[in-house]
Structure formats: C-alpha cells, structure tokens
Design an enzyme around this catalytic site. Structure first.
Site, PDB file in Angstrom:
ATOM      1  N   ASP A   8       0.998  -1.285   0.286  1.00 29.86           N
ATOM      2  CA  ASP A   8      -0.178   0.109   0.059  1.00 29.86           C
ATOM      3  C   ASP A   8       0.662   1.417   0.157  1.00 29.86           C
ATOM      4  O   ASP A   8       0.405   2.157   0.814  1.00 29.86           O
ATOM      5  CB  ASP A   8      -1.020  -0.147   1.032  1.00 29.86           C
ATOM      6  CG  ASP A   8      -2.011  -1.024   1.556  1.00 29.86           C
ATOM      7  OD1 ASP A   8      -2.049  -1.922   0.311  1.00 29.86           O
ATOM      8  OD2 ASP A   8      -2.793  -1.181   1.870  1.00 29.86           O
ATOM      9  N   LYS A 108      -7.348  -4.684  -2.980  1.00 26.20           N
ATOM     10  CA  LYS A 108      -7.524  -5.545  -2.368  1.00 26.20           C
ATOM     11  C   LYS A 108      -8.860  -5.162  -1.527  1.00 26.20           C
ATOM     12  O   LYS A 108      -8.414  -3.313  -1.393  1.00 26.20           O
ATOM     13  CB  LYS A 108      -6.621  -5.846  -0.735  1.00 26.20           C
ATOM     14  CG  LYS A 108      -5.559  -4.548  -0.555  1.00 26.20           C
ATOM     15  CD  LYS A 108      -4.717  -5.306   0.530  1.00 26.20           C
ATOM     16  CE  LYS A 108      -3.944  -3.900   1.011  1.00 26.20           C
ATOM     17  NZ  LYS A 108      -5.051  -3.552   1.809  1.00 26.20           N
ATOM     18  N   CYS A 153      -1.711  -2.997   7.977  1.00 26.24           N
ATOM     19  CA  CYS A 153      -1.660  -3.881   6.310  1.00 26.24           C
ATOM     20  C   CYS A 153       0.011  -4.491   6.487  1.00 26.24           C
ATOM     21  O   CYS A 153      -0.175  -5.482   6.268  1.00 26.24           O
ATOM     22  CB  CYS A 153      -2.313  -2.570   5.434  1.00 26.24           C
ATOM     23  SG  CYS A 153      -4.391  -2.565   4.784  1.00 26.24           S
TER      24      CYS A 153
HETATM   25  C1  VGL Z   1      -4.926   0.623   5.421  1.00 29.26           C
HETATM   26  C2  VGL Z   1      -6.336   1.359   7.639  1.00 29.26           C
HETATM   27  C3  VGL Z   1      -7.673   1.588   6.448  1.00 29.26           C
HETATM   28  C4  VGL Z   1      -2.745   0.326   5.305  1.00 29.26           C
HETATM   29  C5  VGL Z   1      -5.669   0.368   4.943  1.00 29.26           C
HETATM   30  O1  VGL Z   1      -2.827   0.399   4.218  1.00 29.26           O
HETATM   31  O2  VGL Z   1      -2.335  -0.093   6.753  1.00 29.26           O
HETATM   32  N1  VGL Z   1      -4.696   0.760   7.180  1.00 29.26           N
HETATM   33  N2  VGL Z   1      -6.927   0.784   4.467  1.00 29.26           N
END
Ligand code: VGL
Ligand code: ZN
Length: 208
Positions: A8, A108, A153
C-alpha cells in the site's frame, strides 16, 4: 526464490493523502533502493482499492467520526476517513515509486462489507485474494514485507504470509515501513516477532 511485497505505498497513505501515515512518503526512496538492487527475483505491490461508500469508512456510519470504533458486519471495526477509493488519485501508487520492476499489483478491499488489511485475505479470513497461490506458483521461498502502514496492512500481510505460506521465510523491513501510531508499531513488531518474522533493515539486505 526471493520476493518483495510492497504494501500500500499509495498516495492516500502519504502526506497530502486522505489517510496519511506520518512520514509515509519516506518509504519510497528506501523501497526504490530495494527494487533496484537486483536482490529480489520477484516484486509484488498491494493496492488498497475500495468502492465508494466502503463499510470501513466513518462516512458510511451516521454519527461516527474517523478513528472511532464502529461495527462492520457485526464485528468491531476501526472507522477510517474515506480513502483509496478505486480509480481515484488517492488510490494511485506513489508517483515516486519505481513501478517498472513490479511483477504483480494485488488489489484488495473491494468487498464493501469487510475490510482487508492483508494483501492475502479479508479480515474475516474468508475470501482470499489469490496472492498466496501466485507466490507459491512462482516458487517463492523467502518473502520480505514493507510499506504502509506497519500497524495495519503491513503487519496483517506479514502474519498472513506466515500462516498461509508454510515453509516461506518471512521478514519485515523496518526502515522501509511507517506506521499510523508509535504504540501500534511497537505492538506490531512484538506480534510479528512472536510469529517468527525477522525484523531487518534495508541496509542489511543491500549489504548481503
Ligand atoms: C490501511 C487502514 C485502512 C493500510 C488500509 O494500508 O495500512 N490502513 N486501510
Ligand atoms: Zn483501506
């Protein structure tokens, strides 16, 4: 077969994004050094990719504010600001990231009724993304995990890698990752260690 999982590293999780991780953009040059090093046989990136109105967004829960606890499908859920809505600018990988060497982008978080911190499966552990099968098919025996956010994540992805890919050596690259809270990061590191995940630095990898 050594693989790198970049979790991410998106605009939305960097300063200026909708769910900024403090100093999140600092992982980009570190990730690029790892990508460019030639150390890895395979490089995969995950991409948080939510439909508008996703159930993890506080805006989908009347009266709730971001970073309050709520419920999603009957389970406790941290409520987030709207972030990484698919096909929006916020969801794009950081423009400074060297994406030319990325072999697969695993999206995702598309199911509006369950969050998916892990690149491998939804938080309720029902639906898998297919990433574990892909890595197994490629013959991966070692997986290094880094990115954003360490306490969500990245941690979930590293732990799922251990659970879903027995026999694969999993490591967490600390300096190529940033977290949302210092306490969350400290707990994530303890939990990853407890699961047999080695905590390493990019320098130790680049010098090896
Ligand atoms: C994430 C919170 C919500 C992350 C993704 O990438 O850590 N955190 N969605
Ligand atoms: Zn998300």
């Amino acid at each position: 077969m050594k693989a790198l999982l970049l979790v991410d590293i998106q605009k939305g999780f960097c300063p200026g994004g909708n769910l900024p991780v403090p100093h999140g953009d600092e992982v980009v040059p570190v990730a690029n050094r790892l990508i460019d090093s030639g150390y890895y046989d395979l490089i995969v990136a995950s991409q948080d990719w939510h439909p508008p109105g996703h159930g993890s967004f506080a805006s989908s829960h009347p009266g709730k504010q971001p970073f309050e606890m709520g419920e999603l499908a009957g389970k406790p859920q941290m409520l987030w600001p709207d972030h990484c809505v698919k096909a929006t600018d916020d969801a794009q990988l950081h423009p400074g990231l060297n994406t030319a060497e990325i072999d697969l982008i695993q999206q995702k978080g598309e199911n509006p009724l369950v969050d998916s911190y892990s690149a491998f499966r939804d938080n309720d552990q029902t639906a898998v993304t297919g990433l574990a099968d892909y890595l197994a098919q490629q013959g991966v025996t070692a997986l290094d995990v880094c990115g954003l956010a360490t306490d969500y994540c990245v941690q979930y992805s590293a732990i799922d890698a251990v659970e879903m890919m027995p026999g694969v050596k999993v490591r967490f690259i600390e300096d190529a990752s940033r977290g949302i809270s210092a306490e969350g990061v400290a707990n994530a590191i303890l939990e990853m260690r407890r699961r047999g995940i080695d905590i390493v630095t990019s320098r130790s990898i680049l010098n090896s």
